[in-house]
Design an enzyme around this catalytic site. Structure first.
Site, mmCIF file in Angstrom:
data_model
loop_
_atom_site.group_PDB
_atom_site.id
_atom_site.type_symbol
_atom_site.label_atom_id
_atom_site.label_comp_id
_atom_site.label_asym_id
_atom_site.label_seq_id
_atom_site.Cartn_x
_atom_site.Cartn_y
_atom_site.Cartn_z
ATOM 1 N N GLU A 199 0.910 -1.183 -0.070
ATOM 2 C CA GLU A 199 -0.300 -0.097 0.080
ATOM 3 C C GLU A 199 0.819 1.155 -0.017
ATOM 4 O O GLU A 199 2.085 1.273 0.302
ATOM 5 C CB GLU A 199 -0.818 0.065 1.226
ATOM 6 C CG GLU A 199 -1.939 -1.001 1.416
ATOM 7 C CD GLU A 199 -2.935 -0.919 2.537
ATOM 8 O OE1 GLU A 199 -4.082 -1.210 2.298
ATOM 9 O OE2 GLU A 199 -2.570 0.020 3.492
ATOM 10 N N ARG A 291 -15.268 -8.091 16.968
ATOM 11 C CA ARG A 291 -15.225 -8.692 18.007
ATOM 12 C C ARG A 291 -15.499 -7.092 18.774
ATOM 13 O O ARG A 291 -15.323 -6.042 18.232
ATOM 14 C CB ARG A 291 -13.924 -9.141 18.786
ATOM 15 C CG ARG A 291 -12.904 -8.402 18.288
ATOM 16 C CD ARG A 291 -11.465 -9.026 19.162
ATOM 17 N NE ARG A 291 -10.137 -8.164 18.729
ATOM 18 C CZ ARG A 291 -9.674 -7.204 18.709
ATOM 19 N NH1 ARG A 291 -10.355 -6.161 19.439
ATOM 20 N NH2 ARG A 291 -8.643 -6.418 18.355
#
Length: 497
Positions: A199, A291
Site C-alpha cells: 500500500e 469482536r
C-alpha cells in the site's frame, strides 16, 4: 439465554459478567492455574479450571471450553477480545455444539480476518481504500514494479496481520527486496500465513475507527468514532471519543462506510471498522475487528449504550431497538491503557507483584480492571493491568479528570504506563489535537518522565551524604523517587507509613 460462559480472563471477563448480572443471566468463568484467585473467578456463579498458565494449555483450548460449557448447561459463549474471539473455527464449533456464539458468524470472521479478502468484499460499496494491491505478492520484481507505480514510501503489510507484525515501511527501491523477505517471514511465523501486499504509505496518519452494531434482521447502525492515534509499537495506549478533528460531514461519511463494510460481510453483533486518516482529511478503510474492542468503554460513555448488552440481545436473535437517528454524541471520554510496562525502557514489560494498588475514584472516573493488591502480573498474557476511563461534558473536562485520576492511581511494584499517560495528556500536541500515530516517535523521550525531587528530599539526601562522608564511608546518596515517575502528594506518602 440463561447462562453464559465467558471464555476470557481479567478485566474484560468481569466487564461482560457485570452486564450479564444486570440482565439476570448466570455466568461461568474459565481460568488457568495462574488465575485461580483472580477477581473474575470469584465474581462468576461457577468457574472451571482449564489447565496450566500458558494460554495454549488453558484459554486457547477451544474443545475443552465447549465441553465444559455443555456439561454446565450453558446457553452461550462470549469470547471477549483476544484469545479465541476472532477464531472462525471456534465460532463454528460453538454453533455445531448447539450453543450460541456471542459474536459474528464464522464467514464474517474469516473474511475480515484477511485484509485482502476484506478489500475484495468491500469493492461493491465504493469504500475508500489506500492505493495499493488487492492481491498477495510473492514475486520481488512484480513488487518493485507496483511500488514504483504507487510511489515511495510504501508499506508492506501481512494479509493476516495485526499489531504491527509483518509490516515494513520501505523508503526506496533498493530496500524493497530485503524488507519484503522480512515481512513474509514475520507474517509466516506470527500467523501461519506469509501473504503480503503493498500500500501507499501515509506519512502522517491518524487512526480513527467506527463502532458498529448489526442484528440478524438487516439493521446496521454506527455509534460514532474513536480516535486511537496515540500508540507504541503500532498498538494503542490512549483512545478518545469523539475525535477532535472530524466534522459532522466526515463523521456521517465514515459512519456510512463502516456500516457498508458490515453489510459486505453479512456482519452480526458488535464490530469495529478501522480507518486511516491523512493530513488532507481523506480516510481509507484498513480492516474490521470482528469482536468487542478493548476501547469500547469510551463509546459506551458518549452514546449511553451498553455494547455487551447489545451483543447478547443480538445473539438471542432480537431486533436492534436502537435507530441511527436516535443516537447523539454526549460529552467526551478518554481511555488510558494501564500496562505493566516501563515507558522509560522502551515500554518493555515490567511484570511483578502489585505491592500497593489503590484505584482512583470520583465523578467521571471509570476503572475496568482485573487485579487486586498482592496479585502477580503473569508473564503469560497481555500485560494490561486496567483501563482507566474518564468522562466529561467536553474534552477539556475529560482530560483534567484523567490527569487527576492518574495522580490518584497508586501502583507500587511493576512500572506502568501511567506516567506516559500524564506526559501525553499534558503535551501541547495532544491538547491542541494536532497529533498522529507518530506521537511517541516525535515527542516522547524517557528522560522527560523524570521529575525534580521536592526540596526537602534534596536537603535530606545532602545531609545523609555529609554524615556518611564524616564517617569515612563512600557517599552515594540519591533522591528518593516513586518507581512510576508520577507526581505524589505529601499526604499520600505519609499515609503509606
Amino acid at each position: 439465554m440463561k447462562k453464559i460462559l465467558v471464555a476470557n480472563r481479567g478485566e474484560i471477563a468481569l466487564r461482560i459478567m457485570r452486564s450479564c448480572k444486570e440482565m439476570g443471566i448466570a455466568t461461568v468463568a474459565v481460568y488457568s492455574e495462574a488465575d485461580r484467585l483472580a477477581p473474575h473467578v470469584r465474581y462468576a456463579d461457577e468457574a472451571i479450571c482449564l489447565g496450566p498458565a500458558p494460554s495454549n494449555q488453558s484459554y486457547l483450548l477451544a474443545d475443552k471450553i465447549i465441553e465444559e460449557a455443555q456439561k454446565l448447561g450453558v446457553d452461550g459463549i462470549h469470547p471477549g477480545y483476544g484469545f479465541l474471539s476472532e477464531n472462525a473455527g471456534f465460532s463454528a464449533a460453538v454453533a455445531a455444539a448447539g450453543l450460541t456464539f456471542i459474536g459474528p458468524k464464522p464467514k464474517a470472521i474469516e473474511m475480515m480476518g484477511s485484509k485482502l479478502a476484506a478489500k475484495e468484499a468491500t469493492k461493491a460499496y465504493d469504500i475508500p481504500l489506500v492505493p495499493g494491491t488487492d492481491y498477495a505478492l510473492t514475486d520481488i520484481e512484480e513488487a518493485k514494479t507496483v511500488a514504483t507505480e504507487i510511489g515511495f514510501p510504501i508499506l508492506i503489510k501481512a494479509s493476516a496481520g495485526g499489531g504491527g507484525k509483518g509490516m515494513r515501511i520501505v523508503e526506496k527501491a533498493e530496500e524493497l527486496e530485503e524488507q519484503m523477505k522480512r515481512a513474509v517471514s514475520e507474517a509466516q511465523n506470527a500467523f501461519g500465513d506469509g501473504s503480503v501486499f503493498i500500500e501507499k504509505y501515509i506519512s502522517s496518519p491518524r487512526h480513527i475507527e467506527i463502532q458498529v452494531l448489526a442484528d440478524g434482521h438487516g439493521n446496521v447502525i454506527h455509534l460514532f468514532e474513536r480516535e486511537c492515534s496515540i500508540q507504541r509499537r503500532h498498538q494503542k495506549v490512549i483512545e478518545e471519543a469523539p475525535s477532535v478533528i472530524l466534522t459532522e460531514e466526515l463523521r456521517e461519511a465514515m459512519g456510512k462506510s463502516a456500516c457498508d463494510v458490515a453489510r459486505a460481510c453479512d456482519y452480526i453483533g458488535a464490530g469495529t471498522v478501522e480507518f486511516i486518516f491523512d493530513e488532507n482529511n481523506n480516510y481509507y478503510f484498513l480492516e474490521m475487528n470482528t469482536r468487542l474492542q478493548v476501547e469500547h468503554p469510551v463509546t459506551e460513555l458518549i452514546s449511553g449504550v451498553d455494547l455487551v448488552r447489545q451483543q447478547i440481545l443480538i445473539a438471542r436473535g432480537e431486533v436492534l431497538q436502537i435507530k441511527q437517528e436516535d443516537l447523539r454524541i454526549q460529552g467526551h471520554a478518554l481511555e488510558l491503557r494501564v500496562y505493566a510496562e516501563d515507558p522509560a525502557n522502551n515500554f518493555l514489560p515490567s511484570i511483578g507483584r502489585l505491592e500497593r494498588y489503590r484505584a482512583p475514584k470520583g465523578v467521571g472516573v471509570r476503572l475496568d480492571d482485573g487485579y487486586e493488591e498482592g496479585m502477580e502480573i503473569p508473564i503469560y498474557y497481555d500485560p494490561m493491568i486496567a483501563k482507566l476511563i474518564t468522562y466529561g461534558k467536553d474534552r477539556e473536562e475529560a482530560i483534567s479528570r484523567m490527569l487527576r485520576a492518574i495522580e490518584e492511581y497508586e501502583i507500587d511494584g511493576p512500572a506502568t504506563t501511567l506516567p506516559f499517560g500524564r506526559f501525553a495528556l499534558e503535551h501541547e500536541a495532544f491538547v491542541s489535537g494536532k497529533f498522529d500515530t507518530h506521537f511517541v516517535k516525535n515527542y516522547f523521550r524517557p528522560e522527560l518522565l523524570q521529575k525534580e525531587a521536592p526540596e526537602e528530599e534534596l536537603l535530606a539526601a545532602m545531609l545523609v551524604a555529609h554524615l556518611l562522608d564524616q564517617k569515612g564511608n563512600k557517599a552515594s546518596a540519591t533522591t528518593a523517587s516513586n518507581n512510576q515517575g508520577a507526581k505524589r502528594s505529601a499526604w499520600k506518602d505519609r499515609a503509606k507509613h
